[in-house]
Write a protein that holds these residues in place. Sequence first.
Motif, PDB file in Angstrom:
ATOM      1  N   VAL B  40      49.060  -2.811  16.925  1.00  0.00           N
ATOM      2  CA  VAL B  40      50.001  -3.901  16.676  1.00  0.00           C
ATOM      3  C   VAL B  40      49.649  -5.098  17.555  1.00  0.00           C
ATOM      4  O   VAL B  40      49.614  -6.243  17.088  1.00  0.00           O
ATOM      5  N   ALA B  41      49.347  -4.832  18.836  1.00  0.00           N
ATOM      6  CA  ALA B  41      48.962  -5.908  19.750  1.00  0.00           C
ATOM      7  C   ALA B  41      47.695  -6.600  19.239  1.00  0.00           C
ATOM      8  O   ALA B  41      47.580  -7.827  19.282  1.00  0.00           O
ATOM      9  N   LEU B  42      46.751  -5.808  18.732  1.00  0.00           N
ATOM     10  CA  LEU B  42      45.495  -6.377  18.231  1.00  0.00           C
ATOM     11  C   LEU B  42      45.744  -7.254  17.005  1.00  0.00           C
ATOM     12  O   LEU B  42      45.203  -8.351  16.891  1.00  0.00           O
ATOM     13  N   MET B  43      46.584  -6.762  16.082  1.00  0.00           N
ATOM     14  CA  MET B  43      46.862  -7.556  14.885  1.00  0.00           C
ATOM     15  C   MET B  43      47.605  -8.837  15.242  1.00  0.00           C
ATOM     16  O   MET B  43      47.350  -9.893  14.677  1.00  0.00           O
ATOM     17  N   ALA B  44      48.547  -8.724  16.196  1.00  0.00           N
ATOM     18  CA  ALA B  44      49.296  -9.912  16.620  1.00  0.00           C
ATOM     19  C   ALA B  44      48.350 -10.931  17.246  1.00  0.00           C
ATOM     20  O   ALA B  44      48.543 -12.134  17.113  1.00  0.00           O
ATOM     21  N   ALA B  45      47.301 -10.435  17.919  1.00  0.00           N
ATOM     22  CA  ALA B  45      46.350 -11.330  18.575  1.00  0.00           C
ATOM     23  C   ALA B  45      45.294 -11.846  17.594  1.00  0.00           C
ATOM     24  O   ALA B  45      44.417 -12.615  17.969  1.00  0.00           O
ATOM     25  N   GLY B  46      45.364 -11.411  16.342  1.00  0.00           N
ATOM     26  CA  GLY B  46      44.466 -11.962  15.332  1.00  0.00           C
ATOM     27  C   GLY B  46      43.229 -11.136  15.036  1.00  0.00           C
ATOM     28  O   GLY B  46      42.340 -11.603  14.334  1.00  0.00           O
ATOM     29  N   VAL B  47      43.135  -9.924  15.566  1.00  0.00           N
ATOM     30  CA  VAL B  47      41.992  -9.069  15.231  1.00  0.00           C
ATOM     31  C   VAL B  47      42.193  -8.549  13.812  1.00  0.00           C
ATOM     32  O   VAL B  47      43.224  -7.947  13.508  1.00  0.00           O
ATOM     33  N   ARG B  48      41.238  -8.828  12.936  1.00  0.00           N
ATOM     34  CA  ARG B  48      41.417  -8.495  11.527  1.00  0.00           C
ATOM     35  C   ARG B  48      40.616  -7.254  11.136  1.00  0.00           C
ATOM     36  O   ARG B  48      41.105  -6.355  10.490  1.00  0.00           O
ATOM     37  N   VAL B  49      39.337  -7.243  11.533  1.00  0.00           N
ATOM     38  CA  VAL B  49      38.493  -6.101  11.177  1.00  0.00           C
ATOM     39  C   VAL B  49      38.498  -5.126  12.349  1.00  0.00           C
ATOM     40  O   VAL B  49      38.060  -5.462  13.440  1.00  0.00           O
ATOM     41  N   PHE B  50      39.012  -3.930  12.138  1.00  0.00           N
ATOM     42  CA  PHE B  50      39.095  -2.933  13.210  1.00  0.00           C
ATOM     43  C   PHE B  50      37.834  -2.076  13.282  1.00  0.00           C
ATOM     44  O   PHE B  50      37.555  -1.453  14.293  1.00  0.00           O
ATOM     45  N   GLY B  51      37.110  -2.018  12.175  1.00  0.00           N
ATOM     46  CA  GLY B  51      35.894  -1.205  12.163  1.00  0.00           C
ATOM     47  C   GLY B  51      35.221  -1.349  10.824  1.00  0.00           C
ATOM     48  O   GLY B  51      35.625  -2.189  10.003  1.00  0.00           O
ATOM     49  N   ARG B  52      34.215  -0.525  10.610  1.00  0.00           N
ATOM     50  CA  ARG B  52      33.484  -0.546   9.348  1.00  0.00           C
ATOM     51  C   ARG B  52      33.465   0.860   8.774  1.00  0.00           C
ATOM     52  O   ARG B  52      33.423   1.843   9.513  1.00  0.00           O
ATOM     53  N   SER B  53      33.433   0.933   7.437  1.00  0.00           N
ATOM     54  CA  SER B  53      33.389   2.255   6.822  1.00  0.00           C
ATOM     55  C   SER B  53      31.998   2.857   7.009  1.00  0.00           C
ATOM     56  O   SER B  53      31.036   2.160   7.313  1.00  0.00           O
ATOM     57  N   LEU B  54      31.911   4.166   6.806  1.00  0.00           N
ATOM     58  CA  LEU B  54      30.690   4.890   7.175  1.00  0.00           C
ATOM     59  C   LEU B  54      29.507   4.570   6.275  1.00  0.00           C
ATOM     60  O   LEU B  54      28.391   4.422   6.748  1.00  0.00           O
ATOM     61  N   LYS B  55      29.742   4.476   4.979  1.00  0.00           N
ATOM     62  CA  LYS B  55      28.612   4.405   4.052  1.00  0.00           C
ATOM     63  C   LYS B  55      28.279   2.955   3.694  1.00  0.00           C
ATOM     64  O   LYS B  55      27.158   2.515   3.887  1.00  0.00           O
ATOM     65  N   TYR B  56      29.260   2.251   3.199  1.00  0.00           N
ATOM     66  CA  TYR B  56      29.019   0.883   2.727  1.00  0.00           C
ATOM     67  C   TYR B  56      29.320  -0.178   3.787  1.00  0.00           C
ATOM     68  O   TYR B  56      29.177  -1.365   3.531  1.00  0.00           O
ATOM     69  N   HIS B  57      29.783   0.249   4.929  1.00  0.00           N
ATOM     70  CA  HIS B  57      30.114  -0.682   6.018  1.00  0.00           C
ATOM     71  C   HIS B  57      31.082  -1.766   5.569  1.00  0.00           C
ATOM     72  O   HIS B  57      30.960  -2.933   5.917  1.00  0.00           O
ATOM     73  N   ARG B  58      32.042  -1.339   4.761  1.00  0.00           N
ATOM     74  CA  ARG B  58      33.098  -2.273   4.343  1.00  0.00           C
ATOM     75  C   ARG B  58      34.107  -2.421   5.469  1.00  0.00           C
ATOM     76  O   ARG B  58      34.305  -1.487   6.250  1.00  0.00           O
ATOM     77  N   PRO B  59      34.720  -3.595   5.572  1.00  0.00           N
ATOM     78  CA  PRO B  59      35.678  -3.776   6.670  1.00  0.00           C
ATOM     79  C   PRO B  59      36.874  -2.824   6.550  1.00  0.00           C
ATOM     80  O   PRO B  59      37.324  -2.517   5.453  1.00  0.00           O
ATOM     81  N   ARG B  60      37.339  -2.372   7.697  1.00  0.00           N
ATOM     82  CA  ARG B  60      38.478  -1.460   7.725  1.00  0.00           C
ATOM     83  C   ARG B  60      39.536  -2.004   8.688  1.00  0.00           C
ATOM     84  O   ARG B  60      39.199  -2.607   9.710  1.00  0.00           O
ATOM     85  N   GLY B  61      40.775  -1.737   8.349  1.00  0.00           N
ATOM     86  CA  GLY B  61      41.873  -2.133   9.219  1.00  0.00           C
ATOM     87  C   GLY B  61      42.994  -1.120   9.099  1.00  0.00           C
ATOM     88  O   GLY B  61      42.920  -0.211   8.269  1.00  0.00           O
ATOM     89  N   GLY B  92      45.294  -3.921  31.321  1.00  0.00           N
ATOM     90  CA  GLY B  92      43.932  -3.624  31.775  1.00  0.00           C
ATOM     91  C   GLY B  92      43.143  -2.672  30.893  1.00  0.00           C
ATOM     92  O   GLY B  92      42.004  -2.327  31.215  1.00  0.00           O
ATOM     93  N   MET B  93      43.706  -2.243  29.775  1.00  0.00           N
ATOM     94  CA  MET B  93      42.964  -1.353  28.863  1.00  0.00           C
ATOM     95  C   MET B  93      41.685  -2.031  28.383  1.00  0.00           C
ATOM     96  O   MET B  93      41.642  -3.243  28.200  1.00  0.00           O
ATOM     97  N   VAL B  94      40.663  -1.215  28.161  1.00  0.00           N
ATOM     98  CA  VAL B  94      39.401  -1.746  27.641  1.00  0.00           C
ATOM     99  C   VAL B  94      39.208  -1.202  26.227  1.00  0.00           C
ATOM    100  O   VAL B  94      39.107   0.005  26.027  1.00  0.00           O
ATOM    101  N   VAL B  95      39.206  -2.100  25.270  1.00  0.00           N
ATOM    102  CA  VAL B  95      39.198  -1.713  23.861  1.00  0.00           C
ATOM    103  C   VAL B  95      37.969  -2.299  23.169  1.00  0.00           C
ATOM    104  O   VAL B  95      37.657  -3.475  23.353  1.00  0.00           O
ATOM    105  N   GLU B  96      37.279  -1.469  22.403  1.00  0.00           N
ATOM    106  CA  GLU B  96      36.098  -1.945  21.664  1.00  0.00           C
ATOM    107  C   GLU B  96      36.092  -1.330  20.274  1.00  0.00           C
ATOM    108  O   GLU B  96      36.554  -0.220  20.077  1.00  0.00           O
ATOM    109  N   ARG B  97      35.474  -2.071  19.347  1.00  0.00           N
ATOM    110  CA  ARG B  97      35.256  -1.486  18.031  1.00  0.00           C
ATOM    111  C   ARG B  97      33.990  -0.644  18.103  1.00  0.00           C
ATOM    112  O   ARG B  97      33.115  -0.895  18.934  1.00  0.00           O
ATOM    113  N   GLN B  98      33.916   0.356  17.249  1.00  0.00           N
ATOM    114  CA  GLN B  98      32.856   1.349  17.440  1.00  0.00           C
ATOM    115  C   GLN B  98      31.876   1.467  16.286  1.00  0.00           C
ATOM    116  O   GLN B  98      30.936   2.231  16.353  1.00  0.00           O
ATOM    117  N   THR B  99      32.101   0.748  15.186  1.00  0.00           N
ATOM    118  CA  THR B  99      31.134   0.820  14.097  1.00  0.00           C
ATOM    119  C   THR B  99      30.613  -0.574  13.805  1.00  0.00           C
ATOM    120  O   THR B  99      31.247  -1.566  14.157  1.00  0.00           O
TER     121      THR B  99
END
Lengths: 95, 477
Positions: B40-61, B92-99
């Motif tokens: 929720v904090a990420l979406m409020a801050a404007g992060v739209r793409v949370f990751g990518r799908s495994l095969k086609y690398h389509r955006p995921r949220g 202080g959390m450290v958050v990264e996307r992984q795909t």
Amino acid sequence: MGRTIVCRCEDVTVEDLNQAFSEGYRDLESLKRYTGFSTGFCQGKCCTAHAARFLSALKGGDDTVADPIRTRPLLHPTPASHFARAVELLDEESK
Amino acid sequence: MAQGRRIKSPEGNPFERGKQVRFQFEGRSLQGYDHEPLAVALMAAGVRVFGRSLKYHRPRGPVCLHGHCSGCLMRVNGVANIRTCETPCRSGMVVERQTGWPSAGLDFFRAVDLLSGERLDHHGMFTASSVLNRIAGYVVRKLSGLGAPPTADPQTPVPISRFSSDAVVIGAGAAGLSAAKTLSGCGHNVVLLEAEEHRGGRLLDGATQNGWERIRDFKEEIESVAGIEIHVKTPALAVYPGDTLQVVAGNEGKTFWISARRLIVCTGTYEQIPLFENNDLPGIFGPRAMDRLVCGYSVVPAEPVLVVGERDATLRLAGRLRELNVTLAGVVTTRTEGDALTSLKRKNVEIFQDRRIVRALGGKWLDRVELAHRSSEQSDLVLDCRACVVEAPPAPAYELAHHAGCRVSFSSQSGYLVQVNDEGQTTHGQIFAAGHIAGSDSVDAAAQSGERAGLACALSLKDDAQVRRRLESMQKG
């Protein structure tokens, strides 16, 4: 590319299910093994019902074809640390 | 990066948030509120793409915001595959996307999606020679997979608590709360397990009339009766049949191994997105996810919002969004009557009748949707919207009952339902099921079936004339 995604964890599309069906995979368990739906992170929570409905529709609305796939524990992703103590517990009990 | 909009949290909201905190997202410092879900904090801050799908690398949220789907997975504090919708935001959390490569935001491998035509069939690829096959296997393993190994310290083993109970109730929604209250009222000790942080299930939804008050009532009632032990954030993980049922559940601090004489499963349903082209585009949510996001967490991810659905709850959600001054693109429904629809019309919400959604369009986030007449495949209307709420046919969470050997039956209309008799008893005599997994289609029906199952379960533990009379009068009513 426009795709209709059935299983978003494994990117299984409606076309994949159609193809698998036309190749003769006509029950849910075989469809699952061939296309890989329900084998991703969510373990089928978001796609099993879709796939069952799809199969039923392909079979002309026959709901009996959609026997559920085998569901296995654990239902939710759980760190291994949750069960590390179980071994000790069972050892103590068997003494 | 268009930011989500935070709105004022209404009175009596059970989803409290703490003070403002800052956390790290891929080298940037973002602001959130203590304890609100990271997603929720990420979406409020404007992060739209949370990751990518495994095969086609389509955006995921995020899609479900109830911890069921894989849309919001990220790497948090050095541990991969964390469901950010279930993880409280902390300073202080450290958050990264992984795909995705070089990043999930701009992913080179999206080319796979754009170039692979109608479908990429991996069954026959790179099988001509065994050497090629091995190389391909190596490359695919590098390309796919879900996150890198942890850099955080290994977790310490969680203590296991093993004990017996008369009954375990799984799921503290309307059905589970009723069942647990009824059982303990009949003098049996009950363990109530809830996967989420808050009890209430659908009663927590803003679209449920007086839901929050009803939860408070339940809370008081439940706390006034002895013999209920409630564990929240403690999902049941497995049920093993036997002379007594073995129920395994766990939370961050403790694993539970409970021997239960009876079990009542009230696990509700999973949120789904129906099948239409590009149904996986970020910005498309299930009704309960949008409900939780806006009514509960007070964040509007994007506007205008289009609502698509037939159920009263979905139409009521549209009305609730309007009351909260969320800009609506309209409501698409085949409904022609009902109080919920009338109320929407009174609020001047534009209604698109007899239409259905055929295609979503957008790059990394929803831009617009195409609608077609119910009888046609051809789209005849394009609506601009930045968020879309779409209702899907139900998908009951039948798995735990299925683990234990209860019979489930499928119908296209209801999905997999756990088979129960008039008293909520499954084909496994010691297990009962109530609420949406047993066919209830409203909160009130679920509460009623919970009470009925609670009575029948109590009766099977100990015969009691008064309990029998209550059950009989319920059956007649």
